[in-house]
Design a protein around this motif. Sequence first.
Motif, mmCIF file in Angstrom:
data_model
loop_
_atom_site.group_PDB
_atom_site.id
_atom_site.type_symbol
_atom_site.label_atom_id
_atom_site.label_comp_id
_atom_site.label_asym_id
_atom_site.label_seq_id
_atom_site.Cartn_x
_atom_site.Cartn_y
_atom_site.Cartn_z
ATOM 1 N N VAL A 30 0.849 -1.186 0.000
ATOM 2 C CA VAL A 30 0.000 0.000 0.000
ATOM 3 C C VAL A 30 0.885 1.237 0.000
ATOM 4 C CG1 VAL A 30 -1.824 1.260 1.199
ATOM 5 C CG2 VAL A 30 -1.749 -1.237 1.340
ATOM 6 N N GLU A 31 0.663 2.107 -0.969
ATOM 7 C CA GLU A 31 1.402 3.356 -0.982
ATOM 8 C C GLU A 31 0.705 4.348 -0.067
ATOM 9 O OE1 GLU A 31 2.258 5.187 -4.813
ATOM 10 O OE2 GLU A 31 2.466 7.104 -3.776
ATOM 11 N N VAL A 32 1.493 4.993 0.791
ATOM 12 C CA VAL A 32 0.946 5.961 1.733
ATOM 13 C C VAL A 32 1.576 7.314 1.450
ATOM 14 C CG1 VAL A 32 0.719 6.568 4.169
ATOM 15 C CG2 VAL A 32 0.643 4.165 3.483
ATOM 16 N N GLN A 33 0.742 8.331 1.313
ATOM 17 C CA GLN A 33 1.229 9.695 1.101
ATOM 18 C C GLN A 33 0.840 10.522 2.309
ATOM 19 O OE1 GLN A 33 -0.865 10.831 -2.460
ATOM 20 N NE2 GLN A 33 0.368 9.487 -3.779
ATOM 21 N N ILE A 34 1.839 11.100 2.966
ATOM 22 C CA ILE A 34 1.576 11.891 4.166
ATOM 23 C C ILE A 34 1.949 13.340 3.867
ATOM 24 C CG2 ILE A 34 2.135 12.183 6.614
ATOM 25 C CD1 ILE A 34 3.109 9.195 6.518
ATOM 26 N N ARG A 35 1.035 14.260 4.136
ATOM 27 C CA ARG A 35 1.328 15.659 3.857
ATOM 28 C C ARG A 35 0.424 16.577 4.675
ATOM 29 N NH1 ARG A 35 -1.165 15.484 -2.258
ATOM 30 N NH2 ARG A 35 0.554 14.041 -2.554
ATOM 31 N N SER A 36 0.816 17.826 4.753
ATOM 32 C CA SER A 36 -0.020 18.796 5.455
ATOM 33 C C SER A 36 -1.068 19.337 4.494
ATOM 34 C CB SER A 36 0.843 19.941 5.986
ATOM 35 O OG SER A 36 1.321 20.700 4.891
ATOM 36 N N ARG A 37 -2.041 20.047 5.027
ATOM 37 C CA ARG A 37 -3.091 20.656 4.212
ATOM 38 C C ARG A 37 -2.472 21.589 3.160
ATOM 39 N NH1 ARG A 37 -8.046 19.120 3.799
ATOM 40 N NH2 ARG A 37 -8.048 18.741 6.041
ATOM 41 N N ARG A 38 -1.469 22.377 3.597
ATOM 42 C CA ARG A 38 -0.815 23.299 2.683
ATOM 43 C C ARG A 38 -0.140 22.535 1.533
ATOM 44 N NH1 ARG A 38 4.206 24.899 1.583
ATOM 45 N NH2 ARG A 38 5.033 23.431 3.106
ATOM 46 N N MET A 39 0.561 21.472 1.880
ATOM 47 C CA MET A 39 1.246 20.678 0.848
ATOM 48 C C MET A 39 0.237 20.075 -0.122
ATOM 49 S SD MET A 39 3.887 18.580 3.238
ATOM 50 C CE MET A 39 4.996 19.410 4.378
ATOM 51 N N ASP A 40 -0.918 19.660 0.412
ATOM 52 C CA ASP A 40 -1.934 19.052 -0.435
ATOM 53 C C ASP A 40 -2.501 20.077 -1.418
ATOM 54 O OD1 ASP A 40 -3.526 16.661 -1.033
ATOM 55 O OD2 ASP A 40 -5.208 17.928 -0.429
ATOM 56 N N ASP A 41 -2.720 21.295 -0.931
ATOM 57 C CA ASP A 41 -3.194 22.369 -1.806
ATOM 58 C C ASP A 41 -2.235 22.574 -2.977
ATOM 59 O OD1 ASP A 41 -5.542 23.071 -0.748
ATOM 60 O OD2 ASP A 41 -4.930 25.050 -0.012
ATOM 61 N N ILE A 42 -0.938 22.591 -2.661
ATOM 62 C CA ILE A 42 0.071 22.804 -3.704
ATOM 63 C C ILE A 42 0.065 21.644 -4.698
ATOM 64 C CG2 ILE A 42 2.552 22.952 -4.150
ATOM 65 C CD1 ILE A 42 2.732 24.435 -1.430
ATOM 66 N N ALA A 43 -0.050 20.429 -4.142
ATOM 67 C CA ALA A 43 -0.032 19.260 -5.018
ATOM 68 C C ALA A 43 -1.251 19.242 -5.942
ATOM 69 C CB ALA A 43 0.018 17.985 -4.181
ATOM 70 N N GLU A 44 -2.369 19.721 -5.438
ATOM 71 C CA GLU A 44 -3.595 19.677 -6.229
ATOM 72 C C GLU A 44 -3.703 20.845 -7.205
ATOM 73 O OE1 GLU A 44 -6.396 17.261 -5.850
ATOM 74 O OE2 GLU A 44 -4.626 16.199 -5.162
ATOM 75 N N LYS A 45 -3.240 22.023 -6.778
ATOM 76 C CA LYS A 45 -3.482 23.213 -7.583
ATOM 77 C C LYS A 45 -2.213 23.878 -8.101
ATOM 78 C CE LYS A 45 -7.794 24.294 -5.258
ATOM 79 N NZ LYS A 45 -8.424 25.205 -4.298
ATOM 80 N N GLY A 46 -1.064 23.276 -7.807
ATOM 81 C CA GLY A 46 0.174 23.835 -8.334
ATOM 82 C C GLY A 46 0.634 25.058 -7.564
ATOM 83 N N TYR A 47 1.494 25.818 -8.224
ATOM 84 C CA TYR A 47 2.174 26.905 -7.544
ATOM 85 C C TYR A 47 1.263 28.031 -7.087
ATOM 86 C CZ TYR A 47 7.153 26.184 -7.351
ATOM 87 O OH TYR A 47 8.385 25.771 -7.005
ATOM 88 N N ALA A 48 0.124 28.189 -7.770
ATOM 89 C CA ALA A 48 -0.768 29.270 -7.359
ATOM 90 C C ALA A 48 -1.068 29.124 -5.876
ATOM 91 C CB ALA A 48 -2.050 29.220 -8.170
ATOM 92 N N ALA A 49 -1.333 27.895 -5.467
ATOM 93 C CA ALA A 49 -1.616 27.637 -4.064
ATOM 94 C C ALA A 49 -0.377 27.869 -3.213
ATOM 95 C CB ALA A 49 -2.104 26.202 -3.901
ATOM 96 N N HIS A 50 0.773 27.458 -3.750
ATOM 97 C CA HIS A 50 2.015 27.603 -3.004
ATOM 98 C C HIS A 50 2.246 29.054 -2.607
ATOM 99 C CE1 HIS A 50 6.156 26.771 -1.858
ATOM 100 N NE2 HIS A 50 6.517 27.831 -2.563
#
Length: 744
Positions: A348-368
Amino acid sequence: MEEHPTTPLNDPEGTNSADAEKELILRSYKALLRALRPSLGKGDKKTIRLAFDMSLEAHKDMRRKTGEPYILHPLSVAQICAEEMGLGPLAIVCALLHDTVEDTHLTLDDIRNSFGEKAAMIVDGLTKISGVILQGSSIQAENFRKMLLTLSDDVRVILIKLADRLHNMRTLDSMAREKQLKIASETAFLYAPLAHRLGLYPIKTELEDLALKYTEPDIYTEIASKLQQTKRERTRFINEFMEPIREELTRQGFKFEIRSRTKSVQSIWNKMKRQGVGFEEIYDIFAVRIILDAKEEDEKAMCWRCYSVFTDYYTPNPDRLRDWISTPKANGYESLHTTVMGPGGRWVEVQIRSRRMDDIAEKGYAAHWKYKEASVESALDEWIKKIRELLENPDSNALDFIDDFKLNLFSDEIFVFTPNGELKTLPSGATALDFAFEIHTDLGSKCIGAKTNHKLVPLSHRLRSGDQIEILTSNKQTPKEDWLNYVVTAKAKSKIKSVLKEEKRKFADDGKEILERKFKHLKLQLTTENINELLAYYRIPSSLELYYRIAKGMIEIYDLNEFIIDKGTIRAKQPLRSEQQTLEQMVKNIRGSSDMLVLGENLDKIDYKLSSCCNPIPGDDVFGFITVDEGIKIHRVSCPNAVQLMSNYAYRIVKAKWTGQQEIAFLAGVRMTGIDEVGVVNKISKVISSELKVNMRSISIDSNDGIFEGTIMLFVHDTHHLDKLIKKLKEIHGILTVSRIDGK
Ligand code: MN
């Protein structure tokens, strides 16, 4: 989308359907405002309303291929920009107007007058891009990149273009088939990689899947429906997997959200192709994602604490740990990934991240940049710089570098898994055969191959950390001498040696009998002295080995001519050779080169035969051996009997070589192992007889427990011919090993 009759929007007759359309447009507009709300500043709402009204008016007589009012398209593109990319008001204005300059009476000046220079520049960029793309039927990726670079002084151009393409892909059904194909392949080739580069993962994934849906509809439908069918089972598994983790995280006071993410249809298909396996054999179809609520200064420590909770319950694969928190990817991606062994031996692959990191991963740099800067617009300016750096870097691999970086914490040990998920530690360099012996001696002794991560591999295959291995056995298999060359564990080595010794002992008993008879005939006894004399002469380390070689015919004891027999004892006539010669040296030293026997010419004039112990064929290194009553016999230099013949009967050796000749066929043997599938024999004989036009003399195939071992004797011209055949045979699906039979 519903099909609508193609009536103009502002039909003066005013039908019910026109009212319904107005309602639909208004609803879409309101949804857009809702998605935008967090980034709306003073006066922004008014500007957006103006852009909407201008676009609505400009497109009023147009409909899309779906039949719906055209304005729904710019509205949807603006919605994607706001909701899925996190873009702000300026981008939304431009998205609403993106098709106006190209398709309507509106001009760049109109846009400049109402919304300013920047908006005009962006809409201009979008207009030019669609012009270029429409013209060039096959646009090259490199040109595409350059074009984007020139046109995108503002990154919003690229982002709006991506949103535009995404909406067109979502509504591609109504297009003609050849248009679908063109747009879909362009999407897969240009837009999906671009989205990937910009860190817009969900968009990249959706673009890829939609492209596959139109380019390979059968494959797409099959995989998508299998994903649907297995959904319930997956959910159950994830719940079971997460239950202890959920409890423990809650106990430790974490605030978190659990999401499960299914691999995209496209990436499942890629994996099926790459590994040559079916849907059922893709084991990492989903990943579990934990999103933690954490202050920015605590998030790294909290992610690692969460990691530690997982590894308290499940064994992690040390090779699959990715720390993109300490070193984020170049496109801004931050996350901690690991793969653990879950219930039932499932990775099972597990991805652990904060809410902020998830925003960046989902929406790219705009979120960053949203997290760093006061407003979305200034955040975007920062992003533009980054994107330009990315686009200007011609080496696309620079981005993948960190991806490929293998974190190897334990370089001299590897961790591998049984099919049930049990962890085994082996020294690095260990092979599938080592693993088999590690589990059980019986499994090792009967091992004929393995499956690592569901892929068929030979038993000499070197394992890597994280491999999950299933051993394939056959009751006919017994340990072979050459196995010692590819095991590294002491356990496997000693087991193989002891089995080989056992086998040798059986033969040795026969050999001893042969020697006893011979000795009896010559009135000799098997005294230690006599045996030692033989051992010294033949340079053999033990009597067991001597008996074994006699039984195997590797030492010929006709009349012990090389020895003086005197009063019940034997003594070698010649003094022992003082130095060991290599085979090549021996061949060189034997007679002069003028006596070279040239094979292949005058076949009928010279009395020579090809020895049956090693079946030499043209191209092999060979030598001739003068026999007592069979003329000259040709052996391969690698023949197991060669050392014996050369060292003991040097004077009977003739140098030999082949001339180039093609017409004569020589008998050669090939041994194969593989998985017994329907039709495999058919495929083998097809390759041999129809593809390569080789005559077979015999074929024997033994099948057992789904594994087959086969021997084919066939006629070939030379080694080149044979190599080609072996290569072809190896390509047959299900064939595990193919080798030429040496000697015996
Ligand atoms: Mn458009």
